[in-house]
Design a protein around this motif. Structure first.
Motif, PDB file in Angstrom:
ATOM      1  N   ASN A   1       8.686 -14.623 -12.189  1.00 56.35           N
ATOM      2  CA  ASN A   1       8.156 -13.299 -12.479  1.00 56.35           C
ATOM      3  C   ASN A   1       7.471 -12.749 -11.234  1.00 56.35           C
ATOM      4  O   ASN A   1       6.763 -13.464 -10.523  1.00 56.35           O
ATOM      5  CB  ASN A   1       7.168 -13.355 -13.641  1.00 56.35           C
ATOM      6  CG  ASN A   1       7.826 -13.812 -14.929  1.00 56.35           C
ATOM      7  OD1 ASN A   1       8.983 -13.527 -15.174  1.00 56.35           O
ATOM      8  ND2 ASN A   1       7.083 -14.542 -15.755  1.00 56.35           N
ATOM      9  N   THR A   2       7.690 -11.454 -10.982  1.00 57.90           N
ATOM     10  CA  THR A   2       7.183 -10.831  -9.750  1.00 57.90           C
ATOM     11  C   THR A   2       6.360  -9.603 -10.095  1.00 57.90           C
ATOM     12  O   THR A   2       6.787  -8.773 -10.915  1.00 57.90           O
ATOM     13  CB  THR A   2       8.343 -10.439  -8.819  1.00 57.90           C
ATOM     14  OG1 THR A   2       9.195 -11.582  -8.631  1.00 57.90           O
ATOM     15  CG2 THR A   2       7.832  -9.982  -7.464  1.00 57.90           C
ATOM     16  N   TYR A   3       5.193  -9.493  -9.485  1.00 59.65           N
ATOM     17  CA  TYR A   3       4.291  -8.368  -9.702  1.00 59.65           C
ATOM     18  C   TYR A   3       4.019  -7.666  -8.374  1.00 59.65           C
ATOM     19  O   TYR A   3       3.914  -8.321  -7.326  1.00 59.65           O
ATOM     20  CB  TYR A   3       2.965  -8.830 -10.312  1.00 59.65           C
ATOM     21  CG  TYR A   3       3.117  -9.541 -11.639  1.00 59.65           C
ATOM     22  CD1 TYR A   3       3.075  -8.843 -12.828  1.00 59.65           C
ATOM     23  CD2 TYR A   3       3.312 -10.922 -11.687  1.00 59.65           C
ATOM     24  CE1 TYR A   3       3.205  -9.490 -14.039  1.00 59.65           C
ATOM     25  CE2 TYR A   3       3.440 -11.581 -12.893  1.00 59.65           C
ATOM     26  CZ  TYR A   3       3.392 -10.858 -14.064  1.00 59.65           C
ATOM     27  OH  TYR A   3       3.534 -11.498 -15.264  1.00 59.65           O
ATOM     28  N   LEU A   4       3.912  -6.373  -8.435  1.00 57.73           N
ATOM     29  CA  LEU A   4       3.577  -5.573  -7.258  1.00 57.73           C
ATOM     30  C   LEU A   4       2.115  -5.135  -7.352  1.00 57.73           C
ATOM     31  O   LEU A   4       1.750  -4.371  -8.256  1.00 57.73           O
ATOM     32  CB  LEU A   4       4.504  -4.360  -7.155  1.00 57.73           C
ATOM     33  CG  LEU A   4       4.258  -3.423  -5.973  1.00 57.73           C
ATOM     34  CD1 LEU A   4       4.501  -4.138  -4.653  1.00 57.73           C
ATOM     35  CD2 LEU A   4       5.145  -2.176  -6.078  1.00 57.73           C
ATOM     36  N   HIS A   5       1.306  -5.650  -6.449  1.00 52.17           N
ATOM     37  CA  HIS A   5      -0.113  -5.279  -6.365  1.00 52.17           C
ATOM     38  C   HIS A   5      -0.183  -4.085  -5.400  1.00 52.17           C
ATOM     39  O   HIS A   5      -0.241  -4.247  -4.191  1.00 52.17           O
ATOM     40  CB  HIS A   5      -0.928  -6.463  -5.834  1.00 52.17           C
ATOM     41  CG  HIS A   5      -2.396  -6.212  -5.793  1.00 52.17           C
ATOM     42  ND1 HIS A   5      -3.255  -6.632  -6.788  1.00 52.17           N
ATOM     43  CD2 HIS A   5      -3.168  -5.572  -4.888  1.00 52.17           C
ATOM     44  CE1 HIS A   5      -4.484  -6.270  -6.484  1.00 52.17           C
ATOM     45  NE2 HIS A   5      -4.458  -5.630  -5.339  1.00 52.17           N
ATOM     46  N   LEU A   6      -0.134  -2.881  -5.965  1.00 55.23           N
ATOM     47  CA  LEU A   6       0.026  -1.667  -5.155  1.00 55.23           C
ATOM     48  C   LEU A   6      -1.298  -0.911  -5.061  1.00 55.23           C
ATOM     49  O   LEU A   6      -1.864  -0.504  -6.079  1.00 55.23           O
ATOM     50  CB  LEU A   6       1.100  -0.760  -5.772  1.00 55.23           C
ATOM     51  CG  LEU A   6       1.469   0.496  -4.998  1.00 55.23           C
ATOM     52  CD1 LEU A   6       2.049   0.153  -3.632  1.00 55.23           C
ATOM     53  CD2 LEU A   6       2.462   1.347  -5.796  1.00 55.23           C
TER      54      LEU A   6
ATOM     55  N   LYS B   1       0.844  -1.197   0.000  1.00 51.30           N
ATOM     56  CA  LYS B   1       0.000   0.000   0.000  1.00 51.30           C
ATOM     57  C   LYS B   1       0.875   1.242   0.000  1.00 51.30           C
ATOM     58  O   LYS B   1       1.911   1.287   0.662  1.00 51.30           O
ATOM     59  CB  LYS B   1      -0.930   0.012   1.218  1.00 51.30           C
ATOM     60  CG  LYS B   1      -1.950   1.148   1.178  1.00 51.30           C
ATOM     61  CD  LYS B   1      -2.964   1.046   2.293  1.00 51.30           C
ATOM     62  CE  LYS B   1      -4.007   2.161   2.179  1.00 51.30           C
ATOM     63  NZ  LYS B   1      -5.016   2.078   3.251  1.00 51.30           N
ATOM     64  N   LEU B   2       0.432   2.243  -0.766  1.00 52.69           N
ATOM     65  CA  LEU B   2       1.156   3.518  -0.860  1.00 52.69           C
ATOM     66  C   LEU B   2       0.277   4.621  -0.282  1.00 52.69           C
ATOM     67  O   LEU B   2      -0.829   4.868  -0.760  1.00 52.69           O
ATOM     68  CB  LEU B   2       1.490   3.826  -2.325  1.00 52.69           C
ATOM     69  CG  LEU B   2       2.060   5.218  -2.621  1.00 52.69           C
ATOM     70  CD1 LEU B   2       3.422   5.401  -1.967  1.00 52.69           C
ATOM     71  CD2 LEU B   2       2.160   5.456  -4.128  1.00 52.69           C
ATOM     72  N   GLU B   3       0.798   5.264   0.778  1.00 60.25           N
ATOM     73  CA  GLU B   3       0.079   6.393   1.360  1.00 60.25           C
ATOM     74  C   GLU B   3       1.071   7.325   2.025  1.00 60.25           C
ATOM     75  O   GLU B   3       2.171   6.922   2.401  1.00 60.25           O
ATOM     76  CB  GLU B   3      -0.970   5.917   2.372  1.00 60.25           C
ATOM     77  CG  GLU B   3      -0.401   5.145   3.547  1.00 60.25           C
ATOM     78  CD  GLU B   3      -1.481   4.714   4.523  1.00 60.25           C
ATOM     79  OE1 GLU B   3      -2.621   5.176   4.369  1.00 60.25           O
ATOM     80  OE2 GLU B   3      -1.174   3.918   5.436  1.00 60.25           O
ATOM     81  N   TYR B   4       0.661   8.618   2.136  1.00 55.29           N
ATOM     82  CA  TYR B   4       1.501   9.628   2.762  1.00 55.29           C
ATOM     83  C   TYR B   4       1.060   9.842   4.201  1.00 55.29           C
ATOM     84  O   TYR B   4      -0.130   9.753   4.527  1.00 55.29           O
ATOM     85  CB  TYR B   4       1.398  10.965   2.013  1.00 55.29           C
ATOM     86  CG  TYR B   4       1.745  10.886   0.540  1.00 55.29           C
ATOM     87  CD1 TYR B   4       2.910  10.256   0.116  1.00 55.29           C
ATOM     88  CD2 TYR B   4       0.906  11.450  -0.415  1.00 55.29           C
ATOM     89  CE1 TYR B   4       3.227  10.196  -1.235  1.00 55.29           C
ATOM     90  CE2 TYR B   4       1.216  11.387  -1.765  1.00 55.29           C
ATOM     91  CZ  TYR B   4       2.376  10.759  -2.165  1.00 55.29           C
ATOM     92  OH  TYR B   4       2.685  10.691  -3.498  1.00 55.29           O
ATOM     93  N   GLU B   5       2.045  10.145   5.050  1.00 54.65           N
ATOM     94  CA  GLU B   5       1.684  10.475   6.431  1.00 54.65           C
ATOM     95  C   GLU B   5       1.036  11.858   6.508  1.00 54.65           C
ATOM     96  O   GLU B   5       0.046  12.061   7.193  1.00 54.65           O
ATOM     97  CB  GLU B   5       2.929  10.422   7.322  1.00 54.65           C
ATOM     98  CG  GLU B   5       3.493   9.019   7.503  1.00 54.65           C
ATOM     99  CD  GLU B   5       4.659   8.995   8.463  1.00 54.65           C
ATOM    100  OE1 GLU B   5       4.953  10.058   9.058  1.00 54.65           O
ATOM    101  OE2 GLU B   5       5.292   7.933   8.626  1.00 54.65           O
ATOM    102  N   HIS B   6       1.633  12.805   5.819  1.00 54.14           N
ATOM    103  CA  HIS B   6       1.079  14.163   5.784  1.00 54.14           C
ATOM    104  C   HIS B   6       0.998  14.586   4.328  1.00 54.14           C
ATOM    105  O   HIS B   6       2.003  14.902   3.697  1.00 54.14           O
ATOM    106  CB  HIS B   6       1.961  15.146   6.584  1.00 54.14           C
ATOM    107  CG  HIS B   6       2.170  14.726   8.004  1.00 54.14           C
ATOM    108  ND1 HIS B   6       1.184  14.844   8.955  1.00 54.14           N
ATOM    109  CD2 HIS B   6       3.242  14.184   8.632  1.00 54.14           C
ATOM    110  CE1 HIS B   6       1.640  14.408  10.121  1.00 54.14           C
ATOM    111  NE2 HIS B   6       2.891  13.990   9.946  1.00 54.14           N
TER     112      HIS B   6
END
Length: 465
Positions: free
Chosen positions: A89-94, A51-56
């Motif tokens: 093979n590698t995938y990023l589920h973001l 997961k991609l998220e910002y703190e601020h």
């Protein structure tokens, strides 16, 4: 704390260098195992959930940075291809966090540094593709190894080529090598012109054809006269068209003929004389007896089988390989075979020893002795050498330069040989600019070219003094 360290290690292993990404888990997708197979089930691919998220987070539209104004608003999922991990093979589920700004009523999505824009290929994977492009592998094999399409590899290659040629250099090295090679069928005459730095071996450019008008226009339009006057030496083969063209483009340059082509011209002349003498023993006359016919056939086979020995330096022909040889009744050595062959014809014998003297003068870089031998034997030597000696005399100053300096056309001949390997591994190229892009990438961006030792110019006349 331990889980956080594991997450950091997993990101390092996958090449995911982004502090805002948190790894949630890894799943292996396997094929079903056969009941009788002792092997474990094969891993088809791996999926990394993150997961991609910002703190601020601040609003990208209005710039406000208040947590009560900028609120979370669901997620947007992206599937990003990573480098292979463990051979799979590698995938990023973001899951990218979406935000809503109450102040300007605009939506935005968190962005990551592991990809560029909306690309679904990680920068680390793109870097691996670039590295493989600097090798001699074909585009399709690169696409297969990196689990991407051939068109994606082509687009990366095109982007690299455009970045290299967007601002072509207006500077010329002091020492140049130039030649032509067979490129693609869409080129006029199928031959393209290539030139490189004689000391660093860097390929400067490749032109679509080797016509004089194209070459002259290229150098005069791209490089100023001041820059062309700085060129000190140019190495080339014995192409008469290049000699006059070099003086027109580079007025101050010294022309050096490649030493390989000088020796090749001598070998060709001697071999042509051998063929003429050999054919004489393949002619049966009416008065020939059976014994004479058999002897002629034997000598003909000897000339045909051991022609390479006549083209070697005499001191390099072995005298220690005494034994049974084909087409000889008695045991003999390679040196004795050479003497037997040249004794069949006085003209061949004279030409052989004249050639050996030229080899000796050439090896010690004695250009005065080299041309003294030519002038002394030009009227008496076999007719096969007439055109060769005439060419040498017409290019006397250029041949003297090739014996005086250590520069040669070897670098560009090696480059052309590698270009042939690139074409062979790619099963041929139909488009000239695609081949040109690949060649420039291999020779100018290749990792093996970064630590090459720069060749130093040597003037043997000054060393002797």
């Amino acid at each position: 704390c331990v889980m956080i360290n594991y997450s950091i290690d997993i990101k390092k292993l996958l090449g995911v260098i982004d502090n805002n990404i948190k790894i949630n888990g890894v799943e292996e997708v396997t094929c079903s195992k056969h009941e009788d197979s002792p092997l474990p089930p094969k891993v088809l691919f791996k999926v990394v959930y993150a997961k991609l998220e910002y703190e601020h987070h601040k609003c990208d539209k209005c710039g406000i940075k208040c947590n009560s104004k900028v609120i979370k608003n669901g997620c947007k999922t992206s599937h990003i291809k990573l480098q292979k991990c463990g051979g799979s093979n590698t995938y990023l589920h973001l899951d990218k966090q979406r935000y809503y700004c109450r102040d300007c009523n605009q939506y935005s999505t968190a962005e990551t540094s592991i990809t560029k824009g909306k690309s679904t290929i990680s920068l680390e994977l793109k870097r691996e593709v670039i590295y493989r492009l600097t090798l001699e592998a074909s585009r399709k094999s690169i696409a297969r190894e990196c689990n991407i399409s051939d068109m994606t590899v082509y687009n990366i290659q095109k982007e690299l080529f455009e970045s290299e040629t967007k601002r072509p250099s207006s500077k010329l090295p002091e020492y140049l090598c130039l030649d032509e090679f067979r490129s693609t069928n869409d080129v006029e005459g199928h031959l393209s012109f290539i030139y490189c730095d004689a000391l660093t071996h860097k390929v400067i450019d490749i032109l679509t054809n080797h016509r004089r008008a194209t070459i002259v226009n290229h150098f005069k339009s791209r490089y100023s006269l001041k820059e062309r006057l700085k060129v000190k030496m140019v190495c080339t083969d014995m192409n008469a068209g290049y000699m006059a063209m070099i003086k027109d483009i580079f007025p101050n340059a010294t022309v050096i003929i490649d030493r390989f082509h000088i020796i090749q011209a001598l070998n060709n002349s001697l071999n042509n004389l051998r063929i003429r003498v050999m054919k004489r023993f393949n002619t049966i006359l009416k008065d020939d007896t059976n014994d004479e016919i058999k002897e002629k056939e034997q000598i003909y086979k000897q000339f045909k089988a051991y022609w390479k020995l006549l083209l070697n330096r005499e001191d390099e022909v072995s005298i220690d390989d005494y034994g049974k040889k084909d087409h000889f009744k008695q045991w003999t050595t390679s040196r004795e075979i050479v003497r037997h062959l040249i004794n069949q014809d006085e003209i061949l014998k004279d030409a052989y020893y004249t050639t050996q003297m030229l080899y000796d003068a050439f090896d010690v870089r004695n250009y005065k002795g080299f041309f003294d031998i030519i002038n002394l034997n030009s009227d008496t030597i076999a007719e096969e050498f007439s055109a060769t000696f005439k060419t040498f005399i017409n290019n006397k100053s250029y041949i003297e330069n090739s014996l005086r300096y250590n520069l040669s056309n070897g670098p560009i001949e090696g480059i052309i040989n590698k270009v042939k390997n690139i074409k062979r591994t790619g099963y041929g190229y139909r488009n000239f600019f695609s081949l040109k892009a690949r060649v420039l990438i291999v020779f100018n961006l290749g990792y093996s070219n970064t630590d090459r030792n720069v060749k130093q110019l040597i003037d043997y006349d000054n060393l002797a003094a």
